[in-house]
Design a protein around this motif. Structure first.
Motif, PDB file in Angstrom:
ATOM      1  N   ALA A 299       0.828  -1.206   0.000  1.00  0.00           N
ATOM      2  CA  ALA A 299       0.000   0.000   0.000  1.00  0.00           C
ATOM      3  C   ALA A 299       0.861   1.254   0.000  1.00  0.00           C
ATOM      4  O   ALA A 299       0.552   2.238  -0.684  1.00  0.00           O
ATOM      5  CB  ALA A 299      -0.923  -0.009   1.216  1.00  0.00           C
ATOM      6  N   GLY A 300       1.961   1.215   0.752  1.00  0.00           N
ATOM      7  CA  GLY A 300       2.870   2.358   0.767  1.00  0.00           C
ATOM      8  C   GLY A 300       3.520   2.603  -0.578  1.00  0.00           C
ATOM      9  O   GLY A 300       3.619   3.749  -1.038  1.00  0.00           O
ATOM     10  N   MET A 301       3.944   1.534  -1.247  1.00  0.00           N
ATOM     11  CA  MET A 301       4.577   1.683  -2.563  1.00  0.00           C
ATOM     12  C   MET A 301       3.592   2.179  -3.614  1.00  0.00           C
ATOM     13  O   MET A 301       3.974   2.849  -4.573  1.00  0.00           O
ATOM     14  CB  MET A 301       5.194   0.352  -2.990  1.00  0.00           C
ATOM     15  N   MET A 302       2.306   1.867  -3.431  1.00  0.00           N
ATOM     16  CA  MET A 302       1.308   2.337  -4.393  1.00  0.00           C
ATOM     17  C   MET A 302       1.130   3.854  -4.341  1.00  0.00           C
ATOM     18  O   MET A 302       0.543   4.451  -5.259  1.00  0.00           O
ATOM     19  CB  MET A 302      -0.030   1.648  -4.122  1.00  0.00           C
ATOM     20  N   MET A 303       1.615   4.494  -3.284  1.00  0.00           N
ATOM     21  CA  MET A 303       1.532   5.952  -3.191  1.00  0.00           C
ATOM     22  C   MET A 303       2.699   6.644  -3.892  1.00  0.00           C
ATOM     23  O   MET A 303       2.684   7.867  -4.062  1.00  0.00           O
ATOM     24  CB  MET A 303       1.501   6.378  -1.717  1.00  0.00           C
TER      25      MET A 303
END
Length: 468
Positions: A299-303
């Motif tokens: 989820a963090g990398m998707m930002m």
């Protein structure tokens, strides 16, 4: 030569402070579901962790200039770093949501002073012709914070514990505090004017009451009558402040600011547009983890596409505004921001990854364009003594809108979660879909405000801190 070296050290110190603040503003969002699980709370009711921080910042910004004149920029900057670090430690050792929210308030006090006091220290150390270049250097770490914050937060949650998103501030704060005491010049102090305490209390109470009325609809579980009373008292307090400021010889914010049409429209547009768009860094990681099955690090990398596209777009904003003018850019771009937010109502498991990345990158691009255009149109016609006051007012409105946006999104999400049968990810996903559509429509409505701008306004102002 000594002054030049001293000023260069000052820039690095202020840049570290900016980085600490912007990193912390983005690193928490990805960790909210893990925090909720650890504290025995619902991940859909964790918005007060974000609201407490941004609302505290909004409250402290109007007093920061007076505090710097009263206590000195170096002393206040060290105190800000110390409070920020202490608040981070309290956050890491919190055992309940209430303790965590109180700790975030302490952290927010430090964060609120880091940005404006650091900016003021640079303003007093550099001549006017060098100020923009100096602030551009200082603002660079402010762009890096949102870039690495969500990814770092997700990684720490997955491979360590959520407590480390706060503990990593401690060594940075220790180094920053010692370096500030050793290297930051005291700088010139402004004349200590009389502080408008009664006006400050009215303004602060109004902001807190409005945010609590929104947050009370969902997380606090307040009854509708209590929410209504808070809302009315908050609005009455803000009106009372405005009437008070017109009679006060030295108000916190001069009413003369609102004689400038571009500032008035820019501030109102900032407030309403950001109430919508500020919820996205809060909602997207929640959606991905709660309803889509993403891990915290995923989820963090998707930002990342959001932040990267935002950085790229900043270089195009000036040319586009010069070509089309502020009104056309802001009306069209506000509509694009609202529609892109609403497009997240179409997100579903099983869709290709490239489609999600394109959607996130496009949102990052139009949102960054929005921030740059809104901030520069607000400040472009300010000069002389009104420039500093207008900049502080804009910073306060930005933080207030962020607080109200996350609180509003939490309230809307709680309402839709109660409406749809809360019995599994599919129903939770429906609540997220409806929330994105609603918040997108709220953003779209603010385009009418920017339509009131002069169609001939094309000169681009300067806001080196437009990453907020």
């Amino acid at each position: 030569m000594q002054d030049e070296k001293s000023n260069q050290r000052l820039l690095w110190l202020v840049a570290i402070g900016f980085f600490m603040q912007t990193l912390d503003a983005t690193i928490v969002n990805t960790a909210l579901p893990a925090m909720a699980a650890s504290l025995g709370e619902s991940p859909l009711r964790m918005q007060s962790v974000v609201v407490a921080y941004s609302l505290t910042m909004a409250m402290l910004i109007p007093a920061s200039g007076w505090m710097a004149d009263r206590f000195g920029t170096r002393r206040l900057f060290v105190a800000a770093i110390a409070l920020f670090s202490l608040g981070s430690l309290f956050c890491a050792i919190s055992h309940s949501l209430t303790q965590l929210v109180i700790s975030r308030v302490v952290q927010g006090v430090g964060g609120a002073l880091l940005l404006p006091v650091g900016r003021l220290a640079v303003l007093r150390a550099f001549p006017r012709e060098q100020f923009l270049k100096a602030m551009s250097f200082v603002a660079l770490p402010g762009l890096i914070g949102p870039l690495i914050g969500p990814t770092l937060g997700g990684w720490l949650v997955e491979y360590a514990t959520w407590h480390w998103i706060f503990l990593i501030n401690l060594p940075v704060g220790l180094v920053g505090g010692v370096a500030t005491l050793a290297l930051m010049p005291e700088g010139l102090r402004g004349a200590v004017r009389r502080f408008d305490l009664s006006g400050y209390l009215m303004l602060s109470f109004g902001m807190v009451a409005l945010s609590l009325s929104l947050d009370g609809l969902s997380e606090l579980g307040l009854r509708q009558a209590t929410v209504l009373v808070l809302l009315v008292f908050g609005l009455a307090s803000l009106v009372a402040y405005w009437l008070h400021a017109t009679r006060q010889p030295e108000p916190l914010f001069s009413p003369r600011l609102f004689d400038i049409p571009s500032l008035t429209i820019g501030l109102l547009g900032n407030l309403f547009a950001r109430i919508g768009s500020s919820c996205m860094p809060f909602l997207i990681p929640l959606l991905l983890q709660v309803s889509m099955g993403y891990s915290p690090s995923q989820a963090g990398m998707m930002m990342l596409p959001v932040a990267l596209a935002g950085m790229v777009t900043k270089t195009l904003a000036t040319r586009l505004i010069t070509w089309l003018g502020y009104r056309q850019v802001l009306v069209l771009n506000t509509a694009l921001v609202g529609l892109t937010m609403a497009s997240f109502a179409l997100v579903a498991p099983g869709q290709p990854l490239w489609l999600r990345l394109v959607q996130l990158a496009f949102f990052g691009a139009v949102n960054s364009m929005q921030f740059t255009a809104m901030n520069t149109v607000t400040l472009k016609d300010l000069d002389g003594p009104l420039a500093s006051s207008g900049n502080s007012l804009l910073s306060m409105v930005q933080m207030l809108a962020m607080s109200m946006g996350v609180a509003a999104a939490g309230a809307v999400l709680a309402g839709y979660t109660g409406y749809f049968t809360p019995a599994g990810a599919a129903q939770t996903l429906q609540a997220f879909h409806a929330t994105f559509a609603t918040m997108g429509l709220m953003t779209l409505a603010s385009a009418w405000i920017f339509w009131q701008l002069s169609p001939d306004a094309r000169g681009v102002g300067s806001d080196p801190a437009d990453n907020h």
